[in-house]
Design an enzyme around this catalytic site. Structure first.
Site, mmCIF file in Angstrom:
data_model
loop_
_atom_site.group_PDB
_atom_site.id
_atom_site.type_symbol
_atom_site.label_atom_id
_atom_site.label_comp_id
_atom_site.label_asym_id
_atom_site.label_seq_id
_atom_site.Cartn_x
_atom_site.Cartn_y
_atom_site.Cartn_z
ATOM 1 N N TYR A 155 9.778 1.344 32.775
ATOM 2 C CA TYR A 155 10.182 0.187 33.327
ATOM 3 C C TYR A 155 9.516 -0.950 32.649
ATOM 4 O O TYR A 155 10.613 -2.343 32.931
ATOM 5 C CB TYR A 155 10.529 0.881 34.594
ATOM 6 C CG TYR A 155 11.226 -0.198 35.108
ATOM 7 C CD1 TYR A 155 12.611 -0.450 35.599
ATOM 8 C CD2 TYR A 155 10.470 -1.373 36.302
ATOM 9 C CE1 TYR A 155 12.784 -0.700 36.251
ATOM 10 C CE2 TYR A 155 10.898 -1.445 37.206
ATOM 11 C CZ TYR A 155 12.208 -1.858 37.299
ATOM 12 O OH TYR A 155 13.217 -2.909 37.844
ATOM 13 N N LYS A 159 10.995 -4.848 31.051
ATOM 14 C CA LYS A 159 11.024 -5.803 32.220
ATOM 15 C C LYS A 159 10.481 -6.896 31.522
ATOM 16 O O LYS A 159 10.673 -8.413 32.253
ATOM 17 C CB LYS A 159 10.694 -5.834 33.847
ATOM 18 C CG LYS A 159 11.118 -4.795 34.884
ATOM 19 C CD LYS A 159 13.020 -5.967 34.868
ATOM 20 C CE LYS A 159 14.083 -3.867 35.740
ATOM 21 N NZ LYS A 159 14.928 -4.956 35.358
HETATM 22 P P1 NAI Z 1 20.255 -0.219 42.538
HETATM 23 O O1 NAI Z 1 20.096 1.142 42.082
HETATM 24 O O2 NAI Z 1 20.801 -0.242 43.953
HETATM 25 O O3 NAI Z 1 21.497 -0.876 41.024
HETATM 26 C C1 NAI Z 1 21.539 -1.111 40.162
HETATM 27 C C2 NAI Z 1 22.985 -0.998 39.201
HETATM 28 O O4 NAI Z 1 23.120 -1.431 38.259
HETATM 29 C C3 NAI Z 1 24.003 0.067 39.555
HETATM 30 O O5 NAI Z 1 24.893 -0.562 40.276
HETATM 31 C C4 NAI Z 1 23.905 1.011 38.400
HETATM 32 O O6 NAI Z 1 24.966 1.593 38.821
HETATM 33 C C5 NAI Z 1 24.424 -0.020 37.220
HETATM 34 N N1 NAI Z 1 23.390 0.815 36.146
HETATM 35 C C6 NAI Z 1 23.152 1.572 35.895
HETATM 36 N N2 NAI Z 1 22.751 1.787 34.739
HETATM 37 C C7 NAI Z 1 24.033 1.061 34.624
HETATM 38 C C8 NAI Z 1 24.558 1.176 32.471
HETATM 39 N N3 NAI Z 1 24.310 1.589 31.669
HETATM 40 N N4 NAI Z 1 25.958 0.019 32.692
HETATM 41 C C9 NAI Z 1 26.622 -0.205 33.653
HETATM 42 N N5 NAI Z 1 25.805 -0.772 34.972
HETATM 43 C C10 NAI Z 1 24.343 0.169 35.289
HETATM 44 O O7 NAI Z 1 19.194 -1.077 42.117
HETATM 45 P P2 NAI Z 1 18.730 -2.499 42.223
HETATM 46 O O8 NAI Z 1 17.357 -2.362 43.322
HETATM 47 O O9 NAI Z 1 19.653 -2.984 42.834
HETATM 48 O O10 NAI Z 1 18.709 -2.789 41.519
HETATM 49 C C11 NAI Z 1 18.856 -4.004 40.357
HETATM 50 C C12 NAI Z 1 18.384 -4.620 39.670
HETATM 51 O O11 NAI Z 1 16.867 -5.675 39.987
HETATM 52 C C13 NAI Z 1 17.512 -3.789 38.466
HETATM 53 O O12 NAI Z 1 18.115 -4.359 36.562
HETATM 54 C C14 NAI Z 1 16.312 -3.827 39.239
HETATM 55 O O13 NAI Z 1 14.770 -3.070 38.121
HETATM 56 C C15 NAI Z 1 15.682 -5.074 39.482
HETATM 57 N N6 NAI Z 1 14.558 -4.717 40.341
HETATM 58 C C16 NAI Z 1 14.631 -3.781 41.697
HETATM 59 C C17 NAI Z 1 13.662 -4.383 42.551
HETATM 60 C C18 NAI Z 1 13.859 -3.527 43.618
HETATM 61 O O14 NAI Z 1 12.785 -3.746 44.153
HETATM 62 N N7 NAI Z 1 14.937 -2.950 44.168
HETATM 63 C C19 NAI Z 1 12.542 -4.622 42.096
HETATM 64 C C20 NAI Z 1 12.361 -5.434 40.393
HETATM 65 C C21 NAI Z 1 13.373 -5.865 40.291
#
Ligand code: NAI
Length: 246
Positions: A155, A159
């Protein structure tokens, strides 16, 4: 409104940060192409909410890690909306494990969904942005991509890759008035972090000087700033949204 008549593609728009960004952009007058894995209830609810408020959004089913699907989807979005002003590369997954236990599949999946997806969509949208000499590309990195994290080498590498990709795109396309920036969220309350056990959540909280978890809406506000003309001379940057976590 900050995004009147703009068109945005947001990947991973079904929930969490991508969903909050979709709702905020639509509220600011943006037409949003939601990239989702499936048309579930939450996606339908979001579309209805936006429509009832007088906004415009449409969902596209696409695996963002597929080069072919990403390109086909971008073509469909251009057919539907006429152009693309903003791209938010937000889709992401975790497959946390210590390096010695990590399988090749754990590595490949996370790199494909988190990093290759951003390449796929940037590659697909930039010809349209170049033609119009305008565009803002925003990609979700992470605080982990800046400092690393035990148990998250796949991961963290994905990133960190987002940051280098962003800086390179900003250098390549700046002369065409296309900006590229990354956001590095810290610990944000979403389904992704809800999957962590209580001990891991408490441990993360001790590292946050602001002493609380962040919200998806707080990350969406940073995306709005980078998408809008308020950041017209900001490119190649990483904006941490972390409550001072490092
Ligand atoms: P989440 O798990 O709630 O949402 C991620 C979304 O990406 C989901 O809707 C999922 O269906 C979609 N997704 C996954 N694989 C996919 C694919 N192959 N094609 C299309 N869509 C796909 O995650 P969250 O927390 O909202 O994270 C959003 C972004 O922010 C991610 O890139 C995550 O790595 C990043 N992030 C999140 C943090 C956190 O604390 N929640 C911290 C740092 C970064």
């Amino acid at each position: 409104m900050l995004l009147t008549n703009k068109v945005a593609i947001i990947t991973g728009a079904a929930r969490g940060i991508g969903n909050a960004t979709t709702l905020l952009f639509a509220k600011e007058g943006c037409q949003v192409a939601m990239i989702v894995r499936s048309l579930n209830d939450k996606v339908q609810l979001t579309l209805n909410q936006i429509e009832q408020a007088g906004g415009t959004a449409k969902a596209y089913i696409c695996d963002a890690s597929s080069y072919e699907q990403a390109h086909k989807t971008v073509e469909q979005v251009v057919n539907d909306f006429g152009c693309i002003d903003i791209l938010v590369n937000n889709a992401g997954i975790t497959q946390d494990k210590l390096l010695l236990r990590m399988t090749e599949d754990d590595w490949d999946k996370v790199i494909d969904v988190n990093l290759k997806s951003a390449f796929n969509f940037i590659h697909a949208v930039t010809p349209y942005m170049v033609r119009r000499r305008s565009g803002s590309i925003i990609s979700m990195s992470s605080v982990v991509g800046m400092y690393g994290n035990a148990g998250q080498s796949n991961y963290a590498a994905s990133k960190a890759g987002i940051i280098a990709l962003t800086q390179s795109v900003a250098k390549e396309l700046g002369s065409r008035n296309i900006r590229a920036n990354a956001i590095a969220p810290g610990f944000i309350q979403t389904d992704m972090t809800a999957a962590l056990n209580k001990e891991a959540q408490d441990q993360k909280l001790t590292r946050i000087p602001m002493k609380r978890i962040g919200t998806s809406e707080e990350v969406a506000q940073a995306a709005l700033f980078l998408a809008s003309d308020m950041s017209s001379y900001i490119s190649g940057q990483v904006i941490p949204v972390t409550g001072a976590m490092a």
